[in-house]
Write an enzyme that holds these catalytic residues in place. Structure first.
Site: not given
Ligand code: COA
Length: 434
Positions: A216-218, A239
């Site tokens: 994911g993000i971060g 994604e």
């Protein structure tokens, strides 16, 4: 380019002012996002703001500024974010801009059928000899807007990588092409902290050779990537990706050989990194950029065995409710694909979903594991969906645990400075000693 395609190209090539004149008062405009935001065109719209009245812009995550959300453009522009970013959080909190919650895999359908934009603005690389361009570092929701928007404007930018897969479109699909070469906005990796390294190790301990991962993000994804260098035959279906995965693919750790679908290929929908990543995906037949409604659909993820999704969050309460996109009443990001992948991983044979986070925030002054979530905060991943929670202090698998067992497991991986108060909350809630 051959003569026929050169003629098509020339017939669509306009200067930026002519292109933005296609936007009428009251129109809804969908904008490209992240590293492929069409900044050259956006700047022209902002410069000529007085020409526009009540134009609404929808966009997901941005790396830089969000001029459309500035209150000085009220009456001219309205900004509606599908994933808040640091440059528009304040505007959303103050009411100058809006936030619309939406699962990422559903976004193309919601945009087409409910938001109904008239104008689509995106970035593409220059055409090849057959007139094909690429949407570059982002296909996500923007690709499908080319199928139905009345006005399709593209910024042709030599810095946009020529990515393959669903990213490839033909110049005939656009109404206006505007040549503006601009370096892409970048999201550099930040040096890992000891806490992130420990989280990365804990996550990597759940990832086996042959698994397929989503990151994911971060700050956490790069920490995990750094801990995967000794693994074998990993797959990547995500994604988004950042720079962290480039070396893993180059070294063959990620080779996608065990994937049930898209065998041998890395499949992503957008990139959030630097030139290192853009150059890596440029004309790379092993990396496919595909639409978000396909990549993130839980039923796509379900087809891939041993799928491990890893995402991050802001707070987890003692029941396992995960808050990832708000801090109290403040919208700080969005659901993105978190729930798409949590649910997809749950449907995957041998799959698992991980929510990984530092045990504390704000310089160690607040615990991220809490008795109850903050007032105003929104649950992103429900307690029914949640599976593994990881901090630098360990791993808590919540699926199948009772409320009491969940609370105990979570207190066990909380920051030691906050365990006593969490134990008190446990005793109050369950009417018994821990
Ligand atoms: N209490 C108060 N503030 C908190 C907090 C808490 N428990 N946890 C985080 N914050 C604040 C941080 O201080 C930071 O504030 P700042 O920007 O003013 O410095 C902000 O929230 C973001 O936290 P940070 O730890 O820097 O975030 P990150 O870059 O590691 O990203 C998420 C973490 C949760 C924000 C990010 O993973 C996310 O948006 N997830 C939801 C969407 C998702 O998972 N999508 C899948 C891929 S798109």
């Amino acid at each position: 380019m051959d003569t026929k395609n050169q003629e098509i190209y020339n017939s669509k090539l306009v200067d930026v002012e002519e292109a933005i004149n296609k936007i009428n008062h009251g129109d809804t405009v969908i904008l490209d996002m992240g590293c492929c935001e069409a900044i050259g065109i956006e700047e022209a719209i902002v410069k000529h703001y007085e020409r526009f009245r009540d134009v609404e812009f929808y966009q997901m995550i941005v790396c830089g500024d969000t001029p459309f959300a500035d209150p000085k453009y009220a009456g001219h522009f309205r900004y509606n974010s599908l994933f808040a970013s640091s440059s528009n959080r304040k505007a959303i909190a103050m009411g100058y801009a809006d936030y619309t919650p939406c699962f990422f895999y559903e976004m193309p359908e919601v945009i087409r059928d409910i938001i109904k934009p008239i104008v689509s603005i995106c970035s593409v690389c220059p055409p090849d000899e057959n007139g094909y361009v690429s949407l570059g570092a982002n296909v996500d929701y923007i690709g499908s807007t080319l199928d139905y928007c009345e006005v399709k404007i593209a910024q042709v930018n030599k810095y946009v990588p020529r990515t393959l897969g669903g990213a490839v479109r033909h110049i005939s699909e656009f109404d206006c092409l505007v040549e503006i070469d601009r370096e892409l906005p970048e999201v550099p990796s930040i040096p890992l902290t000891d806490v992130e390294k420990a989280i990365g190790k804990n996550c990597a301990s759940l990832i086996n050779d042959g698994d397929c991962i989503q990151l994911g993000i971060g700050g956490i994804p790069n920490a995990i990537a750094a801990e995967l260098t000794h693994k074998k035959d990993l797959g990547l279906h995500s994604e988004m990706v950042g720079d962290g995965v480039v070396d893993l693919i180059k070294s063959g750790v990620i080779n996608n050989s065990k994937k049930n679908i898209d065998t041998g290929k890395t499949v992503i929908s957008f990139c959030f990194g630097t030139r290192k990543l853009f150059d890596f995906i440029d004309n790379n037949p092993d990396v496919l950029l595909e639409p978000i409604e396909v990549v993130n659909h839980p039923l796509t993820v379900a087809k891939i065995d041993n799928f491990v999704s890893v995402n991050s969050c802001v707070q987890v309460d003692l029941m396992g409710q995960v808050v990832s996109d708000s801090v109290g009443y403040t919208q700080i990001s969005g659901v993105g694909g978190q729930v798409d992948f949590v649910r997809g991983a749950a449907l995957s044979k041998g799959g698992k979903s991980i929510i990984a986070m530092p045990s504390s925030a704000k310089g160690g002054t607040v615990s991220k594991i809490v008795a109850t979530i903050d007032d105003g905060a929104a649950v992103t991943t429900s307690r029914n969906d949640v599976d593994y929670i990881i901090t630098e202090y360990g791993i808590a698998r919540l699926k199948g645990l009772s409320l009491r067992e969940r609370a105990k497991a979570l207190i066990g991986i909380a920051h030691p400075n906050f365990r006593a108060e969490l134990e008190q909350a446990y005793e109050k809630r369950f009417n018994q000693k821990l």
